[in-house]
Design a protein around this motif. Structure first.
Motif, mmCIF file in Angstrom:
data_model
loop_
_atom_site.group_PDB
_atom_site.id
_atom_site.type_symbol
_atom_site.label_atom_id
_atom_site.label_comp_id
_atom_site.label_asym_id
_atom_site.label_seq_id
_atom_site.Cartn_x
_atom_site.Cartn_y
_atom_site.Cartn_z
ATOM 1 N N TRP A 207 0.811 -1.207 0.000
ATOM 2 C CA TRP A 207 0.000 0.000 0.000
ATOM 3 C C TRP A 207 0.848 1.262 0.000
ATOM 4 N N THR A 208 0.402 2.232 -0.749
ATOM 5 C CA THR A 208 0.860 3.613 -0.619
ATOM 6 C C THR A 208 -0.392 4.437 -0.357
ATOM 7 N N VAL A 209 -0.228 5.681 0.054
ATOM 8 C CA VAL A 209 -1.401 6.518 0.274
ATOM 9 C C VAL A 209 -2.175 6.676 -1.032
ATOM 10 N N SER A 210 -1.461 6.811 -2.137
ATOM 11 C CA SER A 210 -2.134 6.946 -3.438
ATOM 12 C C SER A 210 -2.939 5.696 -3.774
ATOM 13 N N THR A 221 -5.175 13.701 -1.586
ATOM 14 C CA THR A 221 -5.208 14.788 -0.601
ATOM 15 C C THR A 221 -6.472 14.725 0.247
ATOM 16 N N ALA A 222 -7.625 14.551 -0.410
ATOM 17 C CA ALA A 222 -8.891 14.509 0.330
ATOM 18 C C ALA A 222 -8.953 13.293 1.246
ATOM 19 N N THR A 228 -7.026 11.188 8.458
ATOM 20 C CA THR A 228 -6.296 11.740 9.599
ATOM 21 C C THR A 228 -7.234 12.394 10.591
ATOM 22 N N SER A 229 -8.259 13.081 10.100
ATOM 23 C CA SER A 229 -9.208 13.746 10.981
ATOM 24 C C SER A 229 -9.955 12.742 11.858
ATOM 25 N N LEU A 230 -10.333 11.598 11.282
ATOM 26 C CA LEU A 230 -11.112 10.608 12.028
ATOM 27 C C LEU A 230 -10.257 9.682 12.883
ATOM 28 N N MET A 231 -9.084 9.299 12.395
ATOM 29 C CA MET A 231 -8.266 8.297 13.078
ATOM 30 C C MET A 231 -7.155 8.893 13.931
#
Length: 312
Positions: A207-210, A221-222, A228-231
């Motif tokens: 896995w990569t973020v992309s 980006t979204a 990050t906001s939730l976890m």
């Protein structure tokens, strides 16, 4: 692997402790915060759960209190403030014979290395259950734990771990049924839940973020902002924690080589896995495996200042 099973595997990285406690008259004890998960099972009498931020909660025979991630709390014969309670005695000394006003089992998985599983951190500070809540297995498990604690012998570590596993699973199953939740109780965002399922069921995937964001149908980006906001941490950091937690479970429970474990949890080489593991746990994978089989070891000199607070 379902999340509950994975979580149980992660806490097995720690060591199971349990003891039987009897109290009479005016009594009370405080358990400071610790890294791990703790239990209290009321065997006889009535008492009170004392916490820092909630009103005292009445306890009676058959009640099970779960502290999923070791939050500071106390038990008492009457409502009071948490700071008024003395520290609990966690020695292995057996309780005295004879009648007591209040009798309970105190158990815990205390993690000597690593962190509490993200799923446990997503739960309330305390979950309180009883056979009356539709979890009849709790009474049978409590009886088995009493016998295990009272007649310790060969195989005790294995039986105690298994019984605490079962207790944890049945308490959580009851809580999840009550709250109509089968996944991550605090995550309502279906995109983030989908990402979590990918991470936990396929840690070996490169896995990569992309790649993760594409798998859930969002821009990089979204997705990163939303996750990050939730976890509370970026996707990459979260993925690393899951991989190393699963790696720790495999080190403890299997004889697989470091190279094989590295591949199973998404690292291209055992050296990359070993470096990441040491950064997270403060100990090499080999020493961690030895400690899991022979007992705790002292961490490297640079990590000795990192301690584990006492807990139930």
């Amino acid at each position: 692997m379902d999340v509950l099973s994975e979580m149980i595997g992660s806490i097995r990285i720690g060591r199971a402790h349990a003891r039987r406690i009897k109290e009479t008259g005016s009594w009370g004890m405080r358990y400071d915060a610790f890294t791990g998960s703790g239990f209290h099972v009321v065997l006889h009498g009535r008492g009170w759960l004392i916490t820092a931020n909630e009103p005292p909660r009445a306890l009676r025979q058959g009640t099970v209190v779960l502290a999923p991630f070791g939050v500071r709390h106390g038990l008492s014969h009457a409502p009071c403030s948490l700071d008024a309670l003395p520290p609990g005695d966690m020695s292995a000394q057996p309780p005295p014979d004879g009648h007591a006003d209040f009798e309970f089992l105190c158990g815990a998985y205390r993690l000597e290395h690593g962190q509490v599983h993200e799923y446990l951190l997503s739960l309330p500070d305390f979950i309180v259950g009883s056979p009356d809540d539709g979890v009849p297995e709790l009474a049978s498990l409590a009886a088995l734990l009493v016998a295990d604690v009272s007649q310790a012998g060969p195989g005790t570590e294995a039986t105690r771990s298994a019984l605490l596993d079962l207790l944890l699973v049945h308490v959580l199953r009851g809580w999840l049924r009550e709250h109509h939740s089968a996944d991550w109780p605090h995550v309502k965002d279906p995109v983030v839940v989908a990402a979590l399922r990918h991470i936990h069921s396929e840690p070996h995937t490169p896995w990569t973020v992309s790649r993760l964001s594409a798998a859930v149908g969002m821009s990089r980006t979204a997705f990163t902002r939303r996750f990050t906001s939730l976890m509370g941490k970026p996707p990459r950091d979260y993925l690393t924690g899951v991989r190393l937690s699963q790696g720790g479970r495999l080190l403890r429970e299997t004889d697989a080589s470091l190279a094989a474990i590295a591949r199973q949890v998404g690292y291209s080489t055992e050296f990359a896995f070993g470096a990441a593991f040491r950064r997270e746990y403060g100990i090499s994978p080999g020493r961690f495996r030895d400690a899991a089989r022979t007992g705790p070891v002292v961490q490297d000199e640079r990590d000795r200042h990192v301690g584990t607070a006492p807990g139930p």
